[in-house]
Write a protein that holds these residues in place. Structure first.
Motif, PDB file in Angstrom:
ATOM      1  N   VAL A  13      -6.367  -6.882  50.638  1.00 47.84           N
ATOM      2  CA  VAL A  13      -6.885  -8.201  50.285  1.00 47.84           C
ATOM      3  C   VAL A  13      -6.235  -8.612  48.970  1.00 47.84           C
ATOM      4  O   VAL A  13      -6.473  -8.006  47.923  1.00 47.84           O
ATOM      5  CB  VAL A  13      -8.417  -8.168  50.154  1.00 47.84           C
ATOM      6  CG1 VAL A  13      -8.944  -9.528  49.735  1.00 47.84           C
ATOM      7  CG2 VAL A  13      -9.044  -7.740  51.470  1.00 47.84           C
ATOM      8  N   ALA A  14      -5.396  -9.646  49.039  1.00 49.99           N
ATOM      9  CA  ALA A  14      -4.657 -10.061  47.847  1.00 49.99           C
ATOM     10  C   ALA A  14      -5.464 -11.018  46.977  1.00 49.99           C
ATOM     11  O   ALA A  14      -5.223 -11.116  45.780  1.00 49.99           O
ATOM     12  CB  ALA A  14      -3.339 -10.721  48.253  1.00 49.99           C
ATOM     13  N   GLY A  15      -6.394 -11.732  47.576  1.00 49.10           N
ATOM     14  CA  GLY A  15      -7.168 -12.675  46.775  1.00 49.10           C
ATOM     15  C   GLY A  15      -8.306 -13.254  47.587  1.00 49.10           C
ATOM     16  O   GLY A  15      -8.254 -13.291  48.822  1.00 49.10           O
ATOM     17  N   VAL A  16      -9.340 -13.690  46.890  1.00 50.75           N
ATOM     18  CA  VAL A  16     -10.504 -14.302  47.527  1.00 50.75           C
ATOM     19  C   VAL A  16     -10.731 -15.648  46.860  1.00 50.75           C
ATOM     20  O   VAL A  16     -10.795 -15.737  45.634  1.00 50.75           O
ATOM     21  CB  VAL A  16     -11.750 -13.404  47.378  1.00 50.75           C
ATOM     22  CG1 VAL A  16     -12.974 -14.076  47.967  1.00 50.75           C
ATOM     23  CG2 VAL A  16     -11.521 -12.072  48.054  1.00 50.75           C
ATOM     24  N   GLY A  17     -10.807 -16.706  47.667  1.00 49.81           N
ATOM     25  CA  GLY A  17     -11.020 -18.047  47.131  1.00 49.81           C
ATOM     26  C   GLY A  17     -12.246 -18.683  47.755  1.00 49.81           C
ATOM     27  O   GLY A  17     -13.020 -18.040  48.469  1.00 49.81           O
ATOM     28  N   ALA A  18     -12.414 -19.966  47.505  1.00 49.96           N
ATOM     29  CA  ALA A  18     -13.547 -20.701  48.057  1.00 49.96           C
ATOM     30  C   ALA A  18     -13.296 -20.934  49.545  1.00 49.96           C
ATOM     31  O   ALA A  18     -12.432 -21.717  49.917  1.00 49.96           O
ATOM     32  CB  ALA A  18     -13.733 -22.016  47.319  1.00 49.96           C
ATOM     33  N   GLY A  19     -14.036 -20.218  50.382  1.00 51.43           N
ATOM     34  CA  GLY A  19     -13.882 -20.372  51.815  1.00 51.43           C
ATOM     35  C   GLY A  19     -12.591 -19.812  52.372  1.00 51.43           C
ATOM     36  O   GLY A  19     -12.224 -20.129  53.496  1.00 51.43           O
ATOM     37  N   SER A  20     -11.899 -18.973  51.607  1.00 50.44           N
ATOM     38  CA  SER A  20     -10.625 -18.448  52.080  1.00 50.44           C
ATOM     39  C   SER A  20     -10.415 -17.034  51.553  1.00 50.44           C
ATOM     40  O   SER A  20     -10.981 -16.645  50.533  1.00 50.44           O
ATOM     41  CB  SER A  20      -9.456 -19.338  51.627  1.00 50.44           C
ATOM     42  OG  SER A  20      -9.290 -19.240  50.229  1.00 50.44           O
ATOM     43  N   VAL A  21      -9.595 -16.289  52.280  1.00 48.56           N
ATOM     44  CA  VAL A  21      -9.206 -14.943  51.871  1.00 48.56           C
ATOM     45  C   VAL A  21      -7.704 -14.822  52.092  1.00 48.56           C
ATOM     46  O   VAL A  21      -7.184 -15.215  53.141  1.00 48.56           O
ATOM     47  CB  VAL A  21      -9.956 -13.865  52.675  1.00 48.56           C
ATOM     48  CG1 VAL A  21      -9.416 -12.482  52.354  1.00 48.56           C
ATOM     49  CG2 VAL A  21     -11.448 -13.925  52.401  1.00 48.56           C
ATOM     50  N   THR A  22      -6.998 -14.298  51.098  1.00 49.86           N
ATOM     51  CA  THR A  22      -5.550 -14.088  51.209  1.00 49.86           C
ATOM     52  C   THR A  22      -5.290 -12.608  51.454  1.00 49.86           C
ATOM     53  O   THR A  22      -5.831 -11.758  50.745  1.00 49.86           O
ATOM     54  CB  THR A  22      -4.834 -14.549  49.936  1.00 49.86           C
ATOM     55  OG1 THR A  22      -5.116 -15.939  49.733  1.00 49.86           O
ATOM     56  CG2 THR A  22      -3.330 -14.363  50.067  1.00 49.86           C
ATOM     57  N   LEU A  23      -4.465 -12.336  52.468  1.00 49.04           N
ATOM     58  CA  LEU A  23      -4.183 -10.964  52.872  1.00 49.04           C
ATOM     59  C   LEU A  23      -2.699 -10.680  52.748  1.00 49.04           C
ATOM     60  O   LEU A  23      -1.870 -11.575  52.870  1.00 49.04           O
ATOM     61  CB  LEU A  23      -4.638 -10.749  54.318  1.00 49.04           C
ATOM     62  CG  LEU A  23      -6.136 -11.025  54.488  1.00 49.04           C
ATOM     63  CD1 LEU A  23      -6.414 -11.665  55.816  1.00 49.04           C
ATOM     64  CD2 LEU A  23      -6.927  -9.745  54.322  1.00 49.04           C
ATOM     65  N   ASP A  24      -2.420  -9.426  52.500  1.00 46.19           N
ATOM     66  CA  ASP A  24      -1.037  -8.983  52.308  1.00 46.19           C
ATOM     67  C   ASP A  24      -0.858  -7.683  53.076  1.00 46.19           C
ATOM     68  O   ASP A  24      -1.760  -6.846  53.072  1.00 46.19           O
ATOM     69  CB  ASP A  24      -0.791  -8.727  50.815  1.00 46.19           C
ATOM     70  CG  ASP A  24       0.580  -9.206  50.384  1.00 46.19           C
ATOM     71  OD1 ASP A  24       1.504  -9.065  51.195  1.00 46.19           O
ATOM     72  OD2 ASP A  24       0.706  -9.716  49.266  1.00 46.19           O
ATOM     73  N   PRO A 117     -14.590 -22.770  42.603  1.00 42.97           N
ATOM     74  CA  PRO A 117     -13.364 -21.985  42.560  1.00 42.97           C
ATOM     75  C   PRO A 117     -13.489 -20.758  41.677  1.00 42.97           C
ATOM     76  O   PRO A 117     -12.823 -19.774  41.870  1.00 42.97           O
ATOM     77  CB  PRO A 117     -12.322 -22.958  42.008  1.00 42.97           C
ATOM     78  CG  PRO A 117     -13.088 -24.087  41.420  1.00 42.97           C
ATOM     79  CD  PRO A 117     -14.435 -24.123  42.089  1.00 42.97           C
ATOM     80  N   GLN A 118     -14.365 -20.820  40.657  1.00 39.81           N
ATOM     81  CA  GLN A 118     -14.554 -19.658  39.816  1.00 39.81           C
ATOM     82  C   GLN A 118     -16.001 -19.226  39.905  1.00 39.81           C
ATOM     83  O   GLN A 118     -16.872 -20.016  40.220  1.00 39.81           O
ATOM     84  CB  GLN A 118     -14.222 -19.984  38.357  1.00 39.81           C
ATOM     85  CG  GLN A 118     -12.740 -20.191  38.145  1.00 39.81           C
ATOM     86  CD  GLN A 118     -12.476 -21.190  37.050  1.00 39.81           C
ATOM     87  OE1 GLN A 118     -13.386 -21.783  36.518  1.00 39.81           O
ATOM     88  NE2 GLN A 118     -11.213 -21.389  36.740  1.00 39.81           N
ATOM     89  N   LYS A 119     -16.204 -17.974  39.585  1.00 37.15           N
ATOM     90  CA  LYS A 119     -17.570 -17.483  39.593  1.00 37.15           C
ATOM     91  C   LYS A 119     -18.347 -18.181  38.475  1.00 37.15           C
ATOM     92  O   LYS A 119     -17.871 -18.242  37.337  1.00 37.15           O
ATOM     93  CB  LYS A 119     -17.588 -15.971  39.379  1.00 37.15           C
ATOM     94  CG  LYS A 119     -16.985 -15.240  40.555  1.00 37.15           C
ATOM     95  CD  LYS A 119     -17.160 -13.745  40.431  1.00 37.15           C
ATOM     96  CE  LYS A 119     -16.565 -13.057  41.661  1.00 37.15           C
ATOM     97  NZ  LYS A 119     -16.527 -11.618  41.528  1.00 37.15           N
ATOM     98  N   PRO A 120     -19.522 -18.727  38.795  1.00 42.56           N
ATOM     99  CA  PRO A 120     -20.262 -19.434  37.755  1.00 42.56           C
ATOM    100  C   PRO A 120     -20.744 -18.486  36.676  1.00 42.56           C
ATOM    101  O   PRO A 120     -21.154 -17.365  36.962  1.00 42.56           O
ATOM    102  CB  PRO A 120     -21.453 -20.046  38.520  1.00 42.56           C
ATOM    103  CG  PRO A 120     -21.601 -19.160  39.721  1.00 42.56           C
ATOM    104  CD  PRO A 120     -20.222 -18.667  40.067  1.00 42.56           C
ATOM    105  N   GLN A 121     -20.664 -18.945  35.445  1.00 36.95           N
ATOM    106  CA  GLN A 121     -21.124 -18.137  34.327  1.00 36.95           C
ATOM    107  C   GLN A 121     -22.469 -18.672  33.863  1.00 36.95           C
ATOM    108  O   GLN A 121     -22.632 -19.873  33.660  1.00 36.95           O
ATOM    109  CB  GLN A 121     -20.132 -18.206  33.174  1.00 36.95           C
ATOM    110  CG  GLN A 121     -18.791 -17.598  33.557  1.00 36.95           C
ATOM    111  CD  GLN A 121     -17.984 -17.229  32.332  1.00 36.95           C
ATOM    112  OE1 GLN A 121     -18.256 -17.716  31.248  1.00 36.95           O
ATOM    113  NE2 GLN A 121     -16.991 -16.382  32.504  1.00 36.95           N
ATOM    114  N   LYS A 122     -23.404 -17.768  33.722  1.00 32.93           N
ATOM    115  CA  LYS A 122     -24.727 -18.196  33.277  1.00 32.93           C
ATOM    116  C   LYS A 122     -24.659 -18.581  31.805  1.00 32.93           C
ATOM    117  O   LYS A 122     -24.058 -17.873  31.007  1.00 32.93           O
ATOM    118  CB  LYS A 122     -25.730 -17.057  33.458  1.00 32.93           C
ATOM    119  CG  LYS A 122     -26.033 -16.763  34.909  1.00 32.93           C
ATOM    120  CD  LYS A 122     -27.089 -15.693  35.025  1.00 32.93           C
ATOM    121  CE  LYS A 122     -27.400 -15.414  36.487  1.00 32.93           C
ATOM    122  NZ  LYS A 122     -28.314 -14.296  36.643  1.00 32.93           N
TER     123      LYS A 122
END
Length: 166
Positions: A13-24, A117-122
């Motif tokens: 798994v190269a990356g995880v986005g909003a509603g998407s996953v990038t694979l390599d 797109p980014q994890k929300p920070q409290k």
């Protein structure tokens, strides 16, 4: 020394986005095709499946475009952020058939929620102290030597000028 077995592609798994996953992936059948192969390089097929929390895994799915990939990476979009997903990939055999084995599936993973797109920070809330902290030891408030009343001299012999005793 696996003998003449086909090399499995390794999927990461190269990356995880909003509603998407990038694979390599790398390796796989036909990386070094001896002469007479398909000149366009190896084709790969990507498959995926999803499971809602507490449910069983669905069937492995693919698509026309996912069965004819030449690149060694892909981004799967339109994923359900509430579901877990797994992916696997295989390379087409040099004779054009898909009897090749799949890679090990990825660990179950979630994509990010849509619109984030980014994890929300409290936000950091200021800590409210119920009581002001009392200082442990204030040298001015608690002198180490007992205070002498004014006008009183210490008795002789305590000032360090001890009489020489013979």
């Amino acid at each position: 020394g696996e003998g003449g077995e086909a090399a499995l592609a390794t999927l990461v798994v190269a990356g995880v986005g909003a509603g998407s996953v990038t694979l390599d992936w790398s390796g796989g059948v036909g990386e070094a095709t001896s002469g007479g192969g398909t000149g366009g390089g190896t084709l790969y097929e990507l498959q995926w499946r999803a499971a809602k929390p507490g449910r069983v895994w669905g069937e492995w799915a693919t698509s026309e475009s996912a069965r004819a990939m030449v690149a060694h990476s892909a981004t799967k979009r339109n994923l359900d952020p509430a579901a877990l997903h797994q992916f696997r990939v295989r390379a087409r055999a040099s004779d054009g058939s898909w009897h090749t084995p799949f890679s090990s599936p990825t660990s179950p993973l979630r994509c990010l929620p849509l619109g984030q797109p980014q994890k929300p920070q409290k936000p950091q809330q200021p800590q409210q102290h119920q009581q002001p902290q009392q200082p442990q030891q204030d040298p001015a408030a608690t002198p180490s030597a007992p205070a002498l009343p004014p006008g009183l001299k210490p008795p002789p012999g305590l000032c360090g000028s001890a009489a020489s005793s013979s």
